[in-house]
Write a protein that holds these residues in place. Structure first.
Motif, short mmCIF file in Angstrom:
data_model
loop_
_atom_site.label_atom_id
_atom_site.label_comp_id
_atom_site.label_asym_id
_atom_site.label_seq_id
_atom_site.Cartn_x
_atom_site.Cartn_y
_atom_site.Cartn_z
N PRO A 257 1.25 -1.08 0.12
CA PRO A 257 -0.20 0.03 -0.07
C PRO A 257 0.86 1.04 -0.04
O PRO A 257 0.40 2.15 -0.53
N THR A 258 2.11 1.43 0.60
CA THR A 258 3.18 2.20 0.86
C THR A 258 3.29 2.46 -0.62
O THR A 258 3.94 3.78 -0.64
N GLN A 259 3.88 1.46 -1.38
CA GLN A 259 5.18 1.76 -2.54
C GLN A 259 3.08 2.35 -3.35
O GLN A 259 3.83 3.16 -4.01
N GLN A 260 1.98 1.75 -3.59
CA GLN A 260 0.85 2.69 -4.17
C GLN A 260 0.36 3.87 -3.95
O GLN A 260 0.49 4.25 -4.98
N LEU A 261 0.88 4.35 -2.97
CA LEU A 261 0.65 6.20 -1.88
C LEU A 261 2.14 6.28 -2.04
O LEU A 261 1.70 7.23 -3.09
N ASP A 262 3.39 6.05 -2.76
CA ASP A 262 4.42 6.77 -2.79
C ASP A 262 4.15 6.63 -4.91
O ASP A 262 5.17 7.74 -5.03
N PHE A 263 4.29 5.57 -5.76
CA PHE A 263 3.80 6.18 -6.85
C PHE A 263 3.16 6.96 -7.31
O PHE A 263 3.20 7.34 -8.91
N LYS A 264 1.69 6.62 -6.59
CA LYS A 264 1.36 7.81 -7.49
C LYS A 264 2.02 9.56 -6.81
O LYS A 264 1.28 11.05 -7.54
N ARG A 265 2.27 9.94 -5.51
CA ARG A 265 3.26 11.06 -5.52
C ARG A 265 4.03 10.68 -6.98
O ARG A 265 4.01 12.55 -7.06
N PHE A 266 4.56 10.06 -6.75
CA PHE A 266 5.73 10.16 -7.63
C PHE A 266 5.45 10.68 -9.03
O PHE A 266 6.00 11.67 -10.00
N SER A 267 3.87 10.04 -9.73
CA SER A 267 3.57 10.14 -10.72
C SER A 267 3.44 11.75 -11.00
O SER A 267 3.32 12.31 -11.76
N SER A 268 2.19 11.77 -9.79
CA SER A 268 2.75 13.92 -10.13
C SER A 268 3.74 14.50 -10.31
O SER A 268 3.16 15.33 -10.28
N ASP A 269 4.64 14.14 -9.23
CA ASP A 269 5.39 15.10 -9.22
C ASP A 269 6.47 14.78 -10.69
O ASP A 269 7.37 15.81 -11.11
#
Length: 680
Positions: free
Chosen positions: A223-235
């Protein structure tokens, strides 16, 4: 910076007075040369003073790698300037041309399951592709060098709807960029392993190269990998935005820069509050989704855009004059909808009203999408409505540059909570973060109470009441800030599944609602999500759905505002309030919907002394917003109904609206009135 843009615009009559922007995307390359002068004539008739040009023109501007064709664009820029129409010039990078994808198929995005996203539509490029960036930035530089100093150029439009179709790319380029992003965020693998909880399911990483995007897996991805990938994709898209911006600022430093956000239902991949500081003024695209809350959702999205813009004026870059082409059933707008929808955006801070597009296409995927000039041409009710709105916007010129006046209620909208609360392997898959926020907003509209959609970057003290629905992700600093807000006299309202995790998606241990447990004076040992269609009754409020909580009140001073009457938790608390000094913190443990929230809200707002500012007869029928300038405030009154609504007792100069024989305002069905009131 939007005021700088406004000061450069003037009407077709040559009047240099700043005014509201009116226009559309303009795609002259779709039409033969003889249509262009006719377009300018009709633009002048409609009062258009700005158009966006070149958005999907890369293949026309650069037909081959070493071939350039600017002649047609030079001609249209000159023609528009001669007609008194400014140009918001796009960088044309939104969709790569066929020659580029043929030569470099490695720029094409890849899905989570490993499929290539092929050309044939639009936006088929990887945000992290170094090859795409090289070609795109070369085009941006050529555009800037070509049009630096051109008198028609009043703003730059970077790409178009960044992330609409390519926000999540799982390619090898994305994997490399994701690892770089993670190194910058965590520094060490030990820190990453802790944040991601990789002790679970034998996921511990010993080398950075082992880390991948959350591609298709056998079960629920970390789940944190998913959340960080969302953050990364926006960044990643934000970094691309900055790359184009920096080229433009190098060559044309005095031309303001924007890109069109998509703050509307169904769009959540881009963290727009984080992007807002990268551009000179915020722009937004919005399209109505038919349904029982369609215009409430429009108001909600316009309001949230104003919050992202920090209360400053913003730019409505796209919306529709009538039907769109991409919904299951594309419903035409009724008489009056075109003006009301447009002016509702202005009410929430838009200093521009622009459409997709100027002339309705004769071919292509969007040929059934409405435009300012429809297939029927100028002899049509739609074009007459376009001209009438242009006249209205001229009368509202004094509004230009004014900011929104803070409302008594703020609704906190948090991107991390939106992303995290709707991930898989949760107590329920039925939770809809945005819908819960919209329900609270609709309930406030039904009570005639002004509310601002805000982000966690906003000064909370500007609002007497702060509603934070499903505030799922609460870092320690935010918990401290909310506690300070309440202890300083603010009144907080939050809901089920709030305060549960920190910024790493780790549970705050000791019982729910975790980080907010002490502030709320309650403790929950176990969630009680409801099956689809299952409901519970609450005393004095109505019916709850989706969620319940087994609440224990831990602070003897806390009060129970409503109990469950039915369900597994019958007779237990459902809504609680804990007072702290002159402030308070309320917890609502179920989804009440608009009707239930409308019944409950007066009790929640009473300690803050918040009531409707509207005449009693207009509450629920009329939406009120306020914009404030240096010497006047502008009161917008929008009819939410299909019936006329009389308005008495309101003072001010009527800039727009209808009055009866006694001089009192009357809002026509779906009508809008604007009053100018002097500030004291």
């Amino acid at each position: 910076m939007i005021s700088t843009l406004l000061s450069q615009l003037h009407g077709p009559d040559g009047d240099p007075t700043p005014r509201l922007v009116y226009g559309a995307d303009y795609n002259p390359e779709q039409w033969p040369r003889e249509v262009w002068e006719e377009d300018v004539r009709l633009m002048r008739e409609a009062g258009v003073n700005l158009v966006s040009v070149g958005i999907f023109s890369w293949a026309r501007i650069q037909p081959a790698q070493d071939e350039w064709d600017f002649g047609w664009l030079d001609e249209i820029m000159d023609l528009l300037h001669a007609g008194g129409i400014g140009v918001d010039l796009a960088t044309a990078t939104a969709s790569p041309p066929p020659w580029l994808t043929t030569a470099h198929p490695e720029i094409l995005p890849v899905t989570a399951s490993g499929e290539t996203v092929w050309p044939g539509a639009r936006q088929h490029w990887r945000p992290t592709s170094p090859v795409f960036r090289k070609y795109a930035l070369h085009l941006v530089r050529k555009m800037a060098e070509r049009y630096v100093g051109h008198p028609a150029l009043v703003a730059w439009h970077i790409s178009n709807e960044l992330g609409c179709h390519n926000i999540y790319d799982y390619s090898d380029d994305a994997a490399r960029a994701f690892r770089d992003w993670l190194r910058a965020r965590y520094t060490t693998l030990d820190a990453l392993n802790h944040a991601w909880g990789t002790a679970f399911w034998s996921q511990r990483y010993s080398e950075w190269e082992q880390i991948l995007p959350p591609r298709l897996t056998a079960s629920h991805p970390n789940p944190t990998q998913q959340l960080d990938f969302k953050r990364f994709s926006s960044d990643a898209l934000k970094e691309y935005l900055r790359a184009e911006r920096d080229v433009l600022r190098e060559i044309t430093p005095d031309v303001p820069i924007t890109t069109n956000f998509m703050v509307m239902n169904g769009t959540k991949g881009m963290n727009y509050p984080d992007w807002a500081g990268e551009i000179d003024f915020v722009s937004n695209d919005h399209y109505v989704h038919p349904g029982p809350q369609d215009r409430d959702e429009l108001s909600f999205s316009a309001n949230l855009t104003g919050g992202i813009a920090g209360g400053r004026p913003w730019f409505l870059m796209e919306h529709s004059t009538s039907a769109v082409n991409w919904q299951p059933v594309n419903v035409a707008k009724r008489p009056g909808d075109l003006a009301r929808d447009s002016l509702l955006h202005v009410a929430h801070g838009a200093d521009a009203v622009c459409y997709f597009q100027w002339r309705q296409s004769a071919a292509g995927a969007e040929k059934y999408h409405s435009a300012m000039v429809p297939h029927a041409g100028e002899d049509s009710d739609l074009f007459r409505a376009v001209v009438a709105l242009g006249d209205t916007l001229k009368t509202l010129a004094p509004v230009a540059g004014s900011e929104r006046e803070p409302a008594p209620v703020g609704i906190l909208f948090d991107w991390d909570s939106w992303w995290a609360s709707e991930q898989d392997s949760h107590p329920t898959s039925l939770l809809d973060y945005r819908q819960e926020a919209l329900d609270w907003y609709s309930a406030l509209l039904a009570l005639g109470i002004r509310a601002d959609l805000i982000t966690s970057r906003t000064d909370l003290d500007r609002h007497r009441v702060l509603i934070a629905p499903v505030l799922h992700v609460v870092p320690a600093e935010l918990a401290k800030e909310l506690t300070r807000y309440v202890e300083s006299g603010g009144h907080l309202v939050t809901t089920y599944f709030s305060g549960v995790v920190d910024e790493n998606d780790h549970i705050w241990l000791g019982g729910y609602p975790g980080a907010l447990r002490e502030l709320l004076g309650i403790r929950i040992e176990e969630f009680g999500p409801l099956l689809e269609g299952e409901t519970v009754d609450l005393d004095g409020v109505g019916t709850g759905s989706l969620w319940t909580d087994r609440i224990t009140v831990t602070d003897p001073e806390a009060e129970v505002l409503a109990h469950y009457r039915t369900g597994a938790y019958a007779d237990r608390p459902a809504v609680t309030r804990r007072s702290t000094g002159s402030g308070s913190a309320v917890y609502v443990s179920t989804r009440l919907g608009v009707e239930g929230l409308t019944a409950l809200l007066p009790r929640l707002l009473a300690p803050a002394g918040v009531e409707s500012e509207l005449p009693a007869a207009a509450r629920g029928s009329v939406e009120q917003t306020v914009r404030r300038g240096t010497d006047a405030r502008f009161l917008f009154l929008v009819n939410r109904t299909d019936s006329a609504v009389p308005l008495t007792g309101l003072t001010g100069e009527v800039l727009h609206g209808t009055t009866d024989a006694d001089g009192d305002l009357v809002l026509e069905p779906r009508g809008v009135a604007v009053l100018r009131q002097p500030t004291t």
